[in-house]
Design a protein around this motif. Sequence first.
Motif, PDB file in Angstrom:
ATOM      1  N   GLN A 110      60.113  -1.015 -11.398  1.00 38.18           N
ATOM      2  CA  GLN A 110      59.344  -2.205 -11.779  1.00 38.18           C
ATOM      3  C   GLN A 110      59.423  -3.656 -11.085  1.00 38.18           C
ATOM      4  OE1 GLN A 110      56.243  -1.568 -12.924  1.00 38.18           O
ATOM      5  NE2 GLN A 110      56.647   0.687 -12.815  1.00 38.18           N
ATOM      6  N   ASN A 111      60.527  -3.854 -10.815  1.00 41.75           N
ATOM      7  CA  ASN A 111      61.001  -5.264 -10.512  1.00 41.75           C
ATOM      8  C   ASN A 111      60.413  -5.271  -8.947  1.00 41.75           C
ATOM      9  OD1 ASN A 111      62.181  -5.832 -12.709  1.00 41.75           O
ATOM     10  ND2 ASN A 111      64.084  -5.805 -11.882  1.00 41.75           N
ATOM     11  N   THR A 112      60.045  -4.070  -8.170  1.00 41.39           N
ATOM     12  CA  THR A 112      59.480  -4.273  -6.927  1.00 41.39           C
ATOM     13  C   THR A 112      58.123  -5.096  -6.932  1.00 41.39           C
ATOM     14  OG1 THR A 112      59.084  -3.064  -4.873  1.00 41.39           O
ATOM     15  CG2 THR A 112      58.176  -2.125  -6.881  1.00 41.39           C
ATOM     16  N   TYR A 113      57.652  -5.292  -8.067  1.00 40.87           N
ATOM     17  CA  TYR A 113      56.273  -5.936  -8.199  1.00 40.87           C
ATOM     18  C   TYR A 113      56.467  -7.340  -8.622  1.00 40.87           C
ATOM     19  CZ  TYR A 113      54.485  -1.272  -8.380  1.00 40.87           C
ATOM     20  OH  TYR A 113      54.305   0.008  -8.210  1.00 40.87           O
ATOM     21  N   LYS A 114      57.762  -8.023  -8.806  1.00 38.38           N
ATOM     22  CA  LYS A 114      57.954  -9.445  -8.954  1.00 38.38           C
ATOM     23  C   LYS A 114      57.750 -10.307  -7.404  1.00 38.38           C
ATOM     24  CE  LYS A 114      61.318 -10.544 -11.398  1.00 38.38           C
ATOM     25  NZ  LYS A 114      62.980 -10.578 -12.048  1.00 38.38           N
ATOM     26  N   LYS A 115      57.322 -11.464  -7.546  1.00 43.16           N
ATOM     27  CA  LYS A 115      56.972 -12.183  -6.529  1.00 43.16           C
ATOM     28  C   LYS A 115      58.338 -12.465  -5.531  1.00 43.16           C
ATOM     29  CE  LYS A 115      53.636 -14.930  -8.941  1.00 43.16           C
ATOM     30  NZ  LYS A 115      53.094 -16.339  -9.167  1.00 43.16           N
ATOM     31  N   ASP A 116      59.645 -12.508  -6.117  1.00 47.16           N
ATOM     32  CA  ASP A 116      60.472 -12.681  -5.298  1.00 47.16           C
ATOM     33  C   ASP A 116      61.197 -11.302  -5.048  1.00 47.16           C
ATOM     34  OD1 ASP A 116      61.529 -12.059  -7.544  1.00 47.16           O
ATOM     35  OD2 ASP A 116      63.140 -13.400  -7.611  1.00 47.16           O
ATOM     36  N   ALA A 117      60.660 -10.251  -5.025  1.00 43.78           N
ATOM     37  CA  ALA A 117      61.169  -8.884  -4.776  1.00 43.78           C
ATOM     38  C   ALA A 117      61.366  -8.801  -3.228  1.00 43.78           C
ATOM     39  CB  ALA A 117      60.130  -7.702  -5.078  1.00 43.78           C
ATOM     40  N   ARG A 118      62.529  -8.026  -2.996  1.00 39.24           N
ATOM     41  CA  ARG A 118      62.728  -7.812  -1.621  1.00 39.24           C
ATOM     42  C   ARG A 118      61.734  -7.022  -0.675  1.00 39.24           C
ATOM     43  NH1 ARG A 118      69.278  -6.441  -1.243  1.00 39.24           N
ATOM     44  NH2 ARG A 118      70.067  -8.291  -2.510  1.00 39.24           N
ATOM     45  N   TYR A 136      60.404  -5.789 -15.121  1.00 38.00           N
ATOM     46  CA  TYR A 136      60.926  -5.234 -16.348  1.00 38.00           C
ATOM     47  C   TYR A 136      61.595  -6.667 -17.271  1.00 38.00           C
ATOM     48  CZ  TYR A 136      61.630  -0.352 -15.195  1.00 38.00           C
ATOM     49  OH  TYR A 136      61.498   0.912 -14.956  1.00 38.00           O
ATOM     50  N   GLN A 137      60.872  -6.666 -18.293  1.00 36.43           N
ATOM     51  CA  GLN A 137      61.551  -7.578 -19.466  1.00 36.43           C
ATOM     52  C   GLN A 137      62.461  -7.042 -20.330  1.00 36.43           C
ATOM     53  OE1 GLN A 137      60.201 -11.070 -19.003  1.00 36.43           O
ATOM     54  NE2 GLN A 137      59.943  -9.965 -17.024  1.00 36.43           N
ATOM     55  N   LEU A 138      63.668  -7.456 -20.250  1.00 40.20           N
ATOM     56  CA  LEU A 138      64.718  -6.495 -20.823  1.00 40.20           C
ATOM     57  C   LEU A 138      64.925  -7.421 -22.353  1.00 40.20           C
ATOM     58  CD1 LEU A 138      67.364  -6.201 -18.267  1.00 40.20           C
ATOM     59  CD2 LEU A 138      65.748  -4.398 -18.996  1.00 40.20           C
ATOM     60  N   GLU A 139      64.584  -6.597 -23.478  1.00 37.69           N
ATOM     61  CA  GLU A 139      64.932  -7.325 -24.641  1.00 37.69           C
ATOM     62  C   GLU A 139      66.314  -6.977 -25.014  1.00 37.69           C
ATOM     63  OE1 GLU A 139      61.905  -5.484 -26.916  1.00 37.69           O
ATOM     64  OE2 GLU A 139      60.308  -6.448 -26.046  1.00 37.69           O
ATOM     65  N   SER A 140      66.935  -5.986 -24.772  1.00 39.45           N
ATOM     66  CA  SER A 140      68.486  -5.671 -25.330  1.00 39.45           C
ATOM     67  C   SER A 140      69.158  -4.569 -24.248  1.00 39.45           C
ATOM     68  CB  SER A 140      68.635  -5.372 -26.566  1.00 39.45           C
ATOM     69  OG  SER A 140      67.942  -4.087 -26.912  1.00 39.45           O
ATOM     70  N   VAL A 141      70.291  -4.735 -24.131  1.00 38.79           N
ATOM     71  CA  VAL A 141      70.885  -3.640 -23.153  1.00 38.79           C
ATOM     72  C   VAL A 141      72.241  -3.469 -23.888  1.00 38.79           C
ATOM     73  CG1 VAL A 141      71.911  -3.041 -21.044  1.00 38.79           C
ATOM     74  CG2 VAL A 141      69.895  -4.295 -21.005  1.00 38.79           C
ATOM     75  N   SER A 142      72.502  -2.196 -24.360  1.00 37.70           N
ATOM     76  CA  SER A 142      73.749  -2.128 -25.153  1.00 37.70           C
ATOM     77  C   SER A 142      74.579  -0.912 -24.757  1.00 37.70           C
ATOM     78  CB  SER A 142      73.550  -1.928 -26.789  1.00 37.70           C
ATOM     79  OG  SER A 142      72.745  -3.052 -27.074  1.00 37.70           O
ATOM     80  N   ILE A 143      75.755  -0.733 -25.057  1.00 42.33           N
ATOM     81  CA  ILE A 143      76.432   0.540 -24.496  1.00 42.33           C
ATOM     82  C   ILE A 143      76.940   1.269 -25.881  1.00 42.33           C
ATOM     83  CG2 ILE A 143      77.017  -0.123 -22.381  1.00 42.33           C
ATOM     84  CD1 ILE A 143      80.064  -0.805 -23.312  1.00 42.33           C
ATOM     85  N   ASN A 181      66.062  -1.727 -24.643  1.00 42.17           N
ATOM     86  CA  ASN A 181      64.682  -2.046 -24.916  1.00 42.17           C
ATOM     87  C   ASN A 181      64.345  -2.869 -23.974  1.00 42.17           C
ATOM     88  OD1 ASN A 181      64.939  -0.619 -27.479  1.00 42.17           O
ATOM     89  ND2 ASN A 181      66.360  -2.014 -28.320  1.00 42.17           N
ATOM     90  N   TYR A 182      62.912  -2.502 -23.670  1.00 36.97           N
ATOM     91  CA  TYR A 182      62.217  -3.479 -22.544  1.00 36.97           C
ATOM     92  C   TYR A 182      60.882  -3.037 -22.453  1.00 36.97           C
ATOM     93  CZ  TYR A 182      61.577   1.247 -20.254  1.00 36.97           C
ATOM     94  OH  TYR A 182      61.213   2.562 -19.958  1.00 36.97           O
ATOM     95  N   ARG A 183      60.125  -3.963 -21.806  1.00 35.98           N
ATOM     96  CA  ARG A 183      58.659  -3.965 -21.658  1.00 35.98           C
ATOM     97  C   ARG A 183      58.152  -4.469 -20.381  1.00 35.98           C
ATOM     98  NH1 ARG A 183      55.472  -7.115 -25.597  1.00 35.98           N
ATOM     99  NH2 ARG A 183      56.977  -6.319 -26.966  1.00 35.98           N
ATOM    100  N   TYR A 184      57.175  -3.856 -19.932  1.00 35.97           N
ATOM    101  CA  TYR A 184      56.509  -4.486 -18.448  1.00 35.97           C
ATOM    102  C   TYR A 184      55.240  -4.443 -18.375  1.00 35.97           C
ATOM    103  CZ  TYR A 184      55.941   0.422 -16.653  1.00 35.97           C
ATOM    104  OH  TYR A 184      55.610   1.488 -16.540  1.00 35.97           O
ATOM    105  N   THR A 185      54.593  -5.177 -17.603  1.00 34.29           N
ATOM    106  CA  THR A 185      53.211  -5.279 -17.487  1.00 34.29           C
ATOM    107  C   THR A 185      52.786  -4.209 -16.368  1.00 34.29           C
ATOM    108  OG1 THR A 185      52.879  -7.322 -18.008  1.00 34.29           O
ATOM    109  CG2 THR A 185      51.035  -6.317 -16.792  1.00 34.29           C
ATOM    110  N   ILE A 186      51.810  -3.365 -16.538  1.00 33.44           N
ATOM    111  CA  ILE A 186      51.564  -2.254 -15.828  1.00 33.44           C
ATOM    112  C   ILE A 186      50.744  -2.868 -14.626  1.00 33.44           C
ATOM    113  CG2 ILE A 186      50.347   0.116 -15.564  1.00 33.44           C
ATOM    114  CD1 ILE A 186      50.484   0.458 -18.744  1.00 33.44           C
ATOM    115  N   PRO A 187      51.027  -2.528 -13.457  1.00 30.75           N
ATOM    116  CA  PRO A 187      50.659  -3.219 -12.323  1.00 30.75           C
ATOM    117  C   PRO A 187      49.162  -2.485 -12.031  1.00 30.75           C
ATOM    118  CG  PRO A 187      52.178  -1.419 -11.540  1.00 30.75           C
ATOM    119  CD  PRO A 187      52.325  -1.728 -12.972  1.00 30.75           C
ATOM    120  N   GLY A 188      48.363  -3.348 -11.326  1.00 29.86           N
ATOM    121  CA  GLY A 188      46.760  -2.761 -11.285  1.00 29.86           C
ATOM    122  C   GLY A 188      46.799  -1.834 -10.182  1.00 29.86           C
TER     123      GLY A 188
END
Length: 665
Positions: A110-118, A136-143, A181-188
């Motif tokens: 999903q990061n491919t839709y960011k303005k600075d994506a390669r 992706y907006q990461l709220e938490s990353v655990s192991i 745990n994450y969220r993202y805006t669905i692209p149009g």
Amino acid sequence: MKIKLIAFVALLLCITITKAQRKPRNTDNDTIRSNYNPAALFSPPFYSEKGNEVHAPNGEPGSKYWQNRADYVLKAKIDTASKILTCSEKITYTNNSPDNLGYLWLQMDQNTYKKDARSNFVTGRQPGADQHTDGYQLESVSISVNGKIQKASYVVTDTRMQIRLPAALKAKGGKIDLLINYRYTIPGAFGGRTDYTQTKNGTIFEIAQWFPRMCVYDDLTGWDTLPFLGSGEFYCEYGDIDYSVTVPWDMILAGSGELVNPIEVLTAKQVSRLALARNSDKTIMIRSAQEVTDPASRPVNKGTLTWHFKMLNTRDVAFGASKAFMWDAARINLPGGKKSISMSVYPVESAGNDAWGRSTEYLKHAVEYFSEKWYPYPYPAAINEAGLAGGMEYPGILFDGITDKGKELFWVTAHEIGHNWFPMIVGSNERRFAWMDEGFNTFIDVYASDVINKGEYAPKRDGEYAPGGGNPADEIIPAITDPASPAINTYPDAIPEKYRHPLTYFKPAFGLILLREQVLGKDRFDYAFSNYISKWAYKHPQPDDFYRAMENGAGEDLAWFWRGWFLHNYKLDLALISAKYVDGDAKKGVEVVVANKEAWAMPFNIEAKLKDGTKYRMKLPIETWIQNKATTFVIPTTSAVESVTIDPDAALPDVNRGNNSLAVK
């Protein structure tokens, strides 16, 4: 007209009259202008590395083949007003490799839709200002190791995330849980493969590449961390995926795998209709056009519903959701008496027997054909979903064009479901070798069009992927002769759009057709190709594995073929230099001289058209060109001949057909 067909083998041509007729003889190569170099085309060795215990020399997984595993539990929710997907994800990762792993890599598509994506800078034309999300907006990353949860140390780089472990994950069976745990805006509409679009009765959501997935760690490159740029698609580990999606009560959700809670999300009537469809070869309507706007077509009329799916031994899942969906289904008959179910969901705008009303039928027949011909379909359902993606595939589900009709809908349906064989079953690396995905699949769906519904939409010779729409041997010539055209084995994201379809889809597909119909024959090819699929099902083959599998299974050294067609754009130009009666006597046959004027070579047919209307045909093997730039031989006719033609069926990609025929004087 009557046609006589004789397989011509250079060392065994014994049905002749003179010594010159018994065997093709070398022609003075210096007298014929040619770019052909036999030593270059047939030079050994072809393989830069020998087979080993992981990738065996016969093209099969070796005795010590290994691959890692990723199992997922996903709990997602879509806010249809804000177009935001939120999810909690648990990945259980198993390290079956012989190496201890001090860090892990994940795909973050999903990061491919960011303005600075390669990916924004690949083609030289950047997306518009309104064609971006925040990824992706990461709220938490655990192991979690042995039940102990701790915050993960991680770094996100474009479409990849590295998790740095406090202690290395042990080789040969070490396990770890990742909790994200994450969220993202669905692209149009700009999403391409994943998006949302408005229809008369509601929004259609096509949800794909929606959760962080493990990168593959393999014996070729270690961690395969190529960024997601667009053309190079996916390379994923296999595992079981258990996912739940919560959406508003009035939506229908169609997803990869098996719906495990139908009673909770469907009406009793819909459950009954689905049971009927599972035993029907005719399409059964599960939710009609009239029911789309009827609240009674849902089990509740307020709040939300959670749809729960499971898919085993898969590399990915995707789904579509909308309150606008009509829904129909039919049984799929598989080898050995097994069954699956074909389903389609689409808006009322797409309905009709000339359009999506036949989608389920097309899907059913394609799955049945591919299963019988190559390898049984393994999934509990096959779903076609109408939306904007217009032709995208994931395990068990397709996103096809909302406006597709007739042969276009059939072809795209057959092609996209064919991807469940390549690369969903045979898990090749699309991000590096797109031809092992698109090319192989284009090859199998060409034959599907010839067979399904008695060839209702045949022939499909991939005019949609290369200009021309006529003879495939002629269609591919512009891509071969263009000096700027890359080779098939080029890194897919480095192939300009002008060449993407011809070189990624059409040329490898046509190469397999040549191999099947002109080089090996159907029986030997089909045996070797089926064995390749079976041995590499749910595994990760590399190009050399395919080359070796075909050579070993068919019993043929094909280095000259791979070198000229796959690794280079070698041209083929077979030229008929002369055709005359032996000693001027028609009863002694016709002596012909054939030259190879370009860098590639192929076995070829040559045909003599007799003045009485009959035709006499011979086939010369590839060994004709193993030493020579030109060859002289006698066609053993015994009566007057009108003309002689090389490749009379125009089956070969000969760049100059103007020198393929001569009248016999």
